[in-house]
Each structure stands twice: as C-alpha cells, then as structure tokens.
Design a protein around this motif. Structure first.
Motif, PDB file in Angstrom:
ATOM      1  N   GLU A 137       0.843  -1.143  -0.204  1.00 29.05           N
ATOM      2  CA  GLU A 137      -0.241  -0.017  -0.066  1.00 29.05           C
ATOM      3  C   GLU A 137       0.872   1.281   0.076  1.00 29.05           C
ATOM      4  OE1 GLU A 137      -2.351  -0.416   3.295  1.00 29.05           O
ATOM      5  OE2 GLU A 137      -3.767  -2.019   2.523  1.00 29.05           O
ATOM      6  N   TRP A 191      -3.566  -3.434  -9.988  1.00 30.03           N
ATOM      7  CA  TRP A 191      -3.598  -2.053  -9.575  1.00 30.03           C
ATOM      8  C   TRP A 191      -3.862  -1.459 -10.925  1.00 30.03           C
ATOM      9  CZ3 TRP A 191       0.481   1.988  -8.412  1.00 30.03           C
ATOM     10  CH2 TRP A 191       0.104   3.107  -7.814  1.00 30.03           C
ATOM     11  N   ARG A 238       2.049   0.699 -16.349  1.00 28.94           N
ATOM     12  CA  ARG A 238       2.372   1.783 -15.053  1.00 28.94           C
ATOM     13  C   ARG A 238       3.567   2.489 -15.452  1.00 28.94           C
ATOM     14  NH1 ARG A 238      -0.904   3.722 -11.417  1.00 28.94           N
ATOM     15  NH2 ARG A 238      -2.067   1.683 -11.646  1.00 28.94           N
ATOM     16  N   VAL A 242       2.084  -4.013  -8.627  1.00 26.60           N
ATOM     17  CA  VAL A 242       1.005  -3.547  -9.512  1.00 26.60           C
ATOM     18  C   VAL A 242       0.211  -4.359 -10.256  1.00 26.60           C
ATOM     19  CG1 VAL A 242       2.723  -1.208  -9.755  1.00 26.60           C
ATOM     20  CG2 VAL A 242       2.833  -3.148 -11.333  1.00 26.60           C
ATOM     21  N   ARG A 263       2.526   1.688  -3.573  1.00 26.52           N
ATOM     22  CA  ARG A 263       1.266   2.457  -4.531  1.00 26.52           C
ATOM     23  C   ARG A 263       0.818   3.859  -4.027  1.00 26.52           C
ATOM     24  NH1 ARG A 263      -3.500  -2.415  -5.446  1.00 26.52           N
ATOM     25  NH2 ARG A 263      -2.005  -3.970  -6.157  1.00 26.52           N
TER      26      ARG A 263
END
Length: 575
Positions: free
Chosen positions: A304, A360, A396, A357, A307
């Motif tokens: 977390e 995500w 990403r 990721v 991110r």
C-alpha cells in the motif's frame, strides 16, 4: 525382565550416579548413558505394572521415589548439555549441517547404536563442531524422550525454553533488533530511519536463515517424539522475537511517505518476499501463525505504501512548477532528469513492482492512449520478450513517462521562438529514450516503445527544420542548375546569405547536449542546405564574377557553410 529386578537395576544405576554427582553420565563412555536410560525405561515399565496391582503400593512408592530422583538427575544432565555445548548448539552451527544427519535417531532405547553409526559415517566429512553438535543433539533427544515418556515433559521443556529463549533473544539483540513504537518511528529523521532499515535488512536474513532456522532444527530433533511439545515451545522460544522482527517494516510503511522513501520501502518488501518460503516453512505450526500473519501484514502495508508513493510521484509531476521560465537554449529540463532517474531506479525493482502493481489499474481519469504502445499485437510480443516484468508494470511505467512528456509539452509553450520548442522537446525526449535504453527500463518497455519514441524524436527534428530553416531552404531555387541571369543569381545569393545568417545567429545559443541528437540535427540540416547550395554556387559564381567583376556578394563557400553547421548546437552539458 522381572519388575522387581528392573527396580533393583534402576536403583543400582541411580544410586551409582547420585554418588558421583559431579560427573556427567553423558561424558566419556557412552555405555554409561545407555545403561542409565535403559534402567529408567525398565523402571517406568515396572511402575506401570505396579499400578495395575493393588497389592504393590509400597513397591510403587519406592519406584516413584527412584523415578523422581532419576528425573532430577536427567534435568541436571539436560541443562548441563545445553549449557556446556552452547557454541556447537548455537543456531549457526545447527543450521550449517543438515537435519537429516540426526533424523534417524528415533528413540532413547536405540539412540546409542544409531548415534555411533551416524558419527562413524559422517566423521570424515564433518568438522569437530558439527560432530559435537550431532552428539549433543542426540543426547538431548534421548533425555527428552525419556522424560516425556515418564510424564516429566513440563520439567524438561522449562529448562530447554529458559536456555534457548535467552540465546535467541540475545542473537536478535546483537543483530540490532529492537522494540519500537509507531510514534518513535514517526519522529525519526529520514537519515536515521534509513540506517535502521539497512540494519534490519541485514538482520532479517541472519535471523531467518540462521537463528530461527537453526532453532527449528534443534527443537524438532530434541522433541521429535512429541509434535505438540515442539510446536508449543518453538513458538514460546521464537514467536515473540520473530513477531517483533517482522513488525518493523509495517511501522515504516505506516510512517509519513515521501518519494525518497520509495526505494528503501521496496528493499523491505523484497527482503520479506525473498524470505517468504523460509518464513512459511520455519513458522509452519499453527501456534506460530501470528508470526506469518505479521510478516504478511507487513507485506500488505508495504504494498500500500509503494502504491501511495507512486501515486504521489505522478501527482508531483503533474503539479511541478519548477522553471516557470524557459530552459536556456531549449536544453534538458530538471524535471526530466529527476523523473527519469527515479523511474530508472524503479526498474531495478521490476520483479517486486510487478507483484505490487499486478492488480492495480490506472486511474479512471487517466486512460493510456491506445496508440501509445503501437498495435495490440506488437505490444503483446513486446511484453513477451520482457521476462522480468508484467504488462501491468509496463503500462504503469509507460504512463508515468507519458505524464512527464505531456508536462514537457506544456513547458514547451513558454518559448517565444516558434522553432525552439521542437529543440526543447527533442532534447528531452532523447534524454528519456537514452535512459530507457541504458537501464532495465528497456526490458520493461521493450523495443516497440523505444522505436515509437525514436520516430517521434525524428518528427521533432523535422518540425524544427521546417519552422527554423524554412526561409533558408526556400531561398535556394528548386532547380539549382536552371539558367538564370547574373542579376538574378546576385539576388538569390543575397537572400540566401541573409536568411542563413538570421537563422544561424538566432540559434547560436541553442543546445543539443546529446552528441547523437546533435549530429542528427546538423546532418539533416546540412543535407538540405549544403548540397543544393553547392550546386547553385558552382553553377553561378563564375558568371557573377564576369558580369560584376567581383564575387564579394558570394560571402560563403559550400565549405564555409559546412563548417558553420558543424559548430552548430555544440553547447550544453553532456548527458
């Protein structure tokens, strides 16, 4: 053997060694230990028979007294072996040799024969420390088996736990593992926290691979006869320290976030991920589930945190307000250097970032243009060549670079000259492409991405030529070999020289730091100017001299132009 004889034999053995209280049963001739343990085993069997005989109360009391005496003696022997063999039973020594070497010692009744066979087989291939370690573990196991079988497990594990927990706790302390609260972590300056993270990264490898692994081997061997005991007391010895160890990354993950903390956070995530198979194996018991949970929670919080920092990093690019004035000469913007250096460092963590990721998605408000990677088929093939990253990570990273390039498009509007923005964009895109080529980013983004952006770079160069040199190009006739009058040639030469000097002087302070880009620009411009001019020059110079009596209007030879252009865009720092 008759129960009474078993009691007599046990009394003889017990009294013999009680009279020699200062001498260890397990030192010297191993036949002594074998006889003592067999005598206790016989005593235990006799007691079980006495219990079923109502008339054998006195015999049972006598046998119980002998058993208690024997157990006290075995407790002392157990403690003595643990204490006197600390060096060879330390986790590093235990974990250095395979547990299979002692796994064949199954019970105290036959430990002597199997131990002798084990030592005879391995004597030539192991060190003295390992030999002593194997023997000590076998002795401890034989005593533990005997005491557990006799109903004295509690007394046995109490001694074991007191000694071994101290060793584990001291080991963790020497590794720098300390209890810290969240408020203490929050108050730490980053340079101090970074030192503690580096210390933890070293400590966790030793703790897992040596301390906890060695203790698990020893505990499993000593208490092989009782799974419930070894599970309970391994947790008692290592659970608290292991939970403390794995709580540190979670505290770091919860602390205040900033871009500079990204890479140490990834180091913590990578360390736990790499050690996860060992963590899962060593702490496989149900009683140690709290340790696994703590390590798992740390991974979740670190995930977390990474991110969040990546999102903050993207926001920082979008909000960047540095260099509100144009970059001198259209050079490389500081934001470009910062972002690409940061992203290239991220690429070094592609394996763990791919995990982080993987599920995500990009923000709904930030779709990646369909044409950004090229056709879907090319994009698929490009990703398949990248074994160290997932398509999720590729997208990403590509998105972060796209955000940067869009930001640079906005900064290009600050230039007053209409051609300088293209030099600015070309310089910065070249910096981006070179960074990708020279780092692990090339494995993440792939060849298709690089090719598309190199094509875009050439478009910038072409646009720069079209805007910055169009008047120079147009001053030379489309057909430089056409027949014209000396007066017409004179006008063309004057127009060419005027437009060339205007363009050259305007661009004299512009920069192209990258030598390959600089060569590309100069070669492309020279190819469109010097060649046609040379043809026109050679065709009309002599006629102009004949008509006017001088070639003063022809200020530059083709060689002069080539020399001027060779010096063009030579300023600026190298990348």
């Amino acid at each position: 053997m008759d129960d009474n004889k078993s009691v007599e034999l046990a009394q003889s053995q017990i009294n013999k060694w009680e009279a020699n209280d200062t001498v260890s049963i397990f030192n010297g001739d191993r036949e002594n230990a074998k006889q003592y343990l067999n005598a206790v085993k016989g005593l235990q069997s006799a007691m079980q028979n006495f219990i079923s005989q109502k008339s054998a109360t006195e015999k049972l009391i006598r046998a119980q007294f002998l058993m208690e005496t024997a157990m006290r003696r075995l407790q002392r022997e157990f403690y003595h072996i643990l204490s006197s063999n600390r060096e060879c039973l330390d986790p590093e020594s235990v974990s250095s040799h395979s547990s299979s070497r002692t796994s064949t010692i199954s019970s105290f009744s036959d430990f002597e024969d199997e131990l002798e066979d084990e030592l005879r087989v391995t004597t030539e291939s192991i060190s003295e420390v390992e030999r002593v370690s194997i023997a000590a573990m076998a002795d401890l196991k034989s005593i533990a088996d005997c005491m557990i079988s006799a109903g004295y497990a509690k007394e046995c594990v109490k001694i074991y736990t007191n000694v071994r927990k101290y060793i584990i706790d001291q080991g963790l302390y020497r590794l720098g593992v300390e209890k810290m609260s969240f408020s203490q972590i929050q108050k730490l300056e980053w340079n101090i926290m970074e030192i503690k993270i580096k210390s933890w990264l070293k400590a966790v490898k030793v703790a897992v691979k040596t301390l906890f692994y060695g203790e698990r081997i020893l505990c499993d061997q000593v208490f092989a006869s009782s799974e419930s005991i070894r599970e309970l007391w391994f947790n008692e010895i290592c659970g608290e320290g292991a939970t403390l160890l794995f709580s540190f990354p979670e505290l770091v993950a919860k602390s205040k976030k900033s871009p500079e903390k990204m890479f140490r956070t990834l180091d913590l995530y990578e360390a736990i991920t790499d050690l996860w198979p060992e963590i899962n194996s060593i702490f496989s018991y149900k009683s140690t589930s709290a340790v696994r949970s703590q390590a798992s929670n740390s991974l979740i919080k670190l995930n977390e945190s990474v991110r969040t920092m990546m999102t903050d990093f993207e926001s920082a690019i979008l909000k960047d307000s540095s260099k509100k004035k144009p970059v001198p000469g259209g050079g490389i913007h500081p934001l470009t250097r910062y972002v690409m250096n940061y992203i290239s460092f991220l690429a070094d963590y592609s394996e763990v970032l791919s995990i982080i990721v993987a599920d995500w998605p990009l923000p709904v408000h930030a779709p990646l243009p369909e044409s950004y990677f090229g056709s879907s088929n090319n994009n698929k093939n490009d990703h398949e060549t990248s074994s160290s990253s997932s398509p999720g990570l590729s997208v990403r990273i590509a998105w972060l670079i796209l955000v940067l390039l869009c930001k640079l498009d906005g900064k290009a509007t600050l230039f007053k000259d209409v051609s300088l923005p293209y030099i600015f964009l070309a310089n910065n895109l070249q910096y981006v492409v070179v960074k990708v080529r020279n780092s692990n980013l090339k494995f993440i983004l792939g060849d298709v991405w690089i090719s598309k952006h190199e094509a875009k770079l050439k478009q910038y160069v072409s646009s720069f030529e079209a805007v910055g040199w169009s008047t120079v190009f147009s001053s030379i006739p489309d057909d430089p070999t056409a027949d014209i009058t000396p007066e017409q040639a004179k006008k063309i030469f004057k127009k060419f020289i005027s437009s060339f000097e205007e363009a050259y002087c305007k661009q004299i302070s512009w920069v192209a730091p990258d030598p390959k880009l600089r060569y590309l620009i100069k070669a492309s411009v020279a190819d469109k100017i010097v060649g046609p001019y040379k043809v026109f020059y050679e065709r009309n110079r002599i006629g102009l001299v004949t008509a006017c009596g001088s070639d003063s209007v022809v200020r530059y030879t083709p060689e002069n132009l080539d020399s001027f252009l060779c010096d063009h865009f030579s300023l600026g720092l190298e990348m």
